[in-house]
Design an enzyme around this catalytic site. Structure first.
Site, PDB file in Angstrom:
ATOM      1  N   HIS A 244       0.809  -1.233   0.000  1.00  0.00           N
ATOM      2  CA  HIS A 244       0.000   0.000   0.000  1.00  0.00           C
ATOM      3  C   HIS A 244       0.842   1.284   0.000  1.00  0.00           C
ATOM      4  O   HIS A 244       0.663   2.170  -0.834  1.00  0.00           O
ATOM      5  CB  HIS A 244      -0.895   0.053   1.246  1.00  0.00           C
ATOM      6  CG  HIS A 244      -1.648  -1.193   1.539  1.00  0.00           C
ATOM      7  ND1 HIS A 244      -2.775  -1.554   0.855  1.00  0.00           N
ATOM      8  CD2 HIS A 244      -1.445  -2.167   2.475  1.00  0.00           C
ATOM      9  CE1 HIS A 244      -3.246  -2.689   1.347  1.00  0.00           C
ATOM     10  NE2 HIS A 244      -2.457  -3.083   2.332  1.00  0.00           N
TER      11      HIS A 244
HETATM   12  C1  BDR Z   1      -2.531   0.917   5.528  1.00  0.00           C
HETATM   13  O1  BDR Z   1      -2.659   0.489   6.891  1.00  0.00           O
HETATM   14  C2  BDR Z   1      -1.421   0.020   7.376  1.00  0.00           C
HETATM   15  O2  BDR Z   1      -1.547  -1.239   7.937  1.00  0.00           O
HETATM   16  C3  BDR Z   1      -0.466   0.033   6.217  1.00  0.00           C
HETATM   17  O3  BDR Z   1       0.809   0.428   6.654  1.00  0.00           O
HETATM   18  C4  BDR Z   1      -1.058   1.018   5.249  1.00  0.00           C
HETATM   19  O4  BDR Z   1      -0.630   2.327   5.519  1.00  0.00           O
HETATM   20  C5  BDR Z   1      -3.285  -0.036   4.635  1.00  0.00           C
HETATM   21  O5  BDR Z   1      -4.644  -0.070   4.986  1.00  0.00           O
END
Ligand code: BDR
Ligand code: CA
Length: 338
Positions: A244
């Site tokens: 992500h």
């Molecule tokens: C986001 O939430 C976190 O767990 C990850 O680092 C990312 O920023 C994804 O939903």
């Protein structure tokens, strides 16, 4: 030269994202600020300090909010480990003393005042520090080039509660406050980031390759990525993981790889079942779109670039097309009515 501030709750994918951002010769990371999210801010700051050392980056680090604006902190140790890096830092006994403490929001403001339009904030965690910076000096934050936020989900299911993405779920009040203040935010939402994944097999190839050039980074990423992939296997039935935050870095540095739609975004803060939900009405062109939402991107370009810059590995475009791109499940009532 592109100047960026990275605000992070590092985090496994945040760590890869920071490594990625550090590998563009024409990008300067002016500041890294930390926020509670995946793990408490004290752990996040330790992770960032460790990463900074092994990446050879000398950006100043300032820690920020320990808790969301007006609710209890929710963390995700099952996804990232108790220390945020799959247990690596704890098992190696790595910790730092004497680092700059506090002040994240005022440092963000200071950078915004200094660089104005030339600055991009890349926000990879809950928006708590960004909201505090807006409270300190809204005009300065409005005056920067861009705020790129990994977060939100606009069609289909979330990864935290049913319709919410983690970063917005953790602190919906801060996200809402920033949007209501008139700061324009570019969202890189879950809808987009979950269309690409790193299969375990390719992750192992990347880890073997990086070991030749950066053994410290290889050790950290080996433990962190395996932990993170094991979570995805249990939870999403995927033998691999999502990247992500690294995709948000790409959207900030290479927006031409992405397609964006302008829209007004609101965040639900009240709903018992829906707090943290992000809403955008793509049908309406109100003429006062508060945000941009990344809706498509060149995943092959991103993945080949990330592999080369972070891992020193030239992964083939056909490998990426065949193994990393995926359709994201979106509920479609018509399918159920047939
Ligand atoms: C986001 O939430 C976190 O767990 C990850 O680092 C990312 O920023 C994804 O939903
Ligand atoms: Ca994150």
């Amino acid at each position: 030269m592109k100047r960026v501030v990275i605000d992070t709750d590092a985090g496994v994918d945040d760590s890869i994202a920071i490594a990625y951002a550090s590998r563009f010769p024409d990008v300067t990371i002016e500041l890294i600020t930390t926020v509670s999210g995946n793990v408490p801010v004290s752990e996040v700051t330790q992770n960032v300090l460790y990463l900074r050392g092994i990446l050879g980056v000398n950006s100043p680090v300032f820690s920020g909010a320990g808790a969301p604006r007006s609710r209890e902190l929710v963390t995700a140790p099952e996804v990232h480990g108790e220390d945020g890096v799959g247990g690596y830092r704890k098992s190696e006994g790595i910790s730092f003393r004497g680092w700059e403490t506090g002040g994240a929001a005022s440092e963000i403001v200071r950078a915004a005042r200094k660089y104005g339009r030339k600055l991009t904030i890349i926000s990879l965690g809950p928006m708590t520090n960004i909201a505090q910076a807006v409270m300190l000096d809204a005009a300065a934050i409005k005056g920067i080039g861009n705020v790129v936020q990994m977060g939100g989900v606009f069609s289909g299911y979330g990864n935290t509660s049913l319709f919410t993405e983690f970063n917005i779920f953790v602190d919906p009040e801060s996200a809402s406050f920033v949007l209501e203040s008139g700061v324009k935010v570019t969202f890189v939402p879950l809808d987009l980031t979950e269309t690409l994944f790193l299969p375990r097999e390719l992750a192992n190839e990347l880890l073997m390759k990086i070991n030749e050039s950066s053994p410290d980074l290889a050790q950290l990423f080996r433990k962190a990525l395996n932990y993170y992939i094991d979570y995805h296997k249990r939870n999403d039935k995927l033998d691999g993981c999502f990247l992500h935050d690294a995709i948000a870095v790409a959207a900030a540095i290479h927006p031409e790889w992405f397609r964006f739609i302008g829209s007004s975004v609101s965040v639900e803060t009240q709903g018992k079942l829906t707090a943290g939900m992000t809403l955008a009405d793509f049908r309406k062109k109100a003429g006062r779109e508060s945000s941009r939402i990344a809706v498509a991107f060149d995943g092959v370009r991103f993945m080949t670039d990330l592999s080369r810059r972070v891992f020193g590995y030239r992964v083939g475009t056909s490998t990426v097309s065949q193994k990393c791109l995926r359709e994201r499940f979106v509920a479609d009532f018509r399918n159920h009515l047939r």
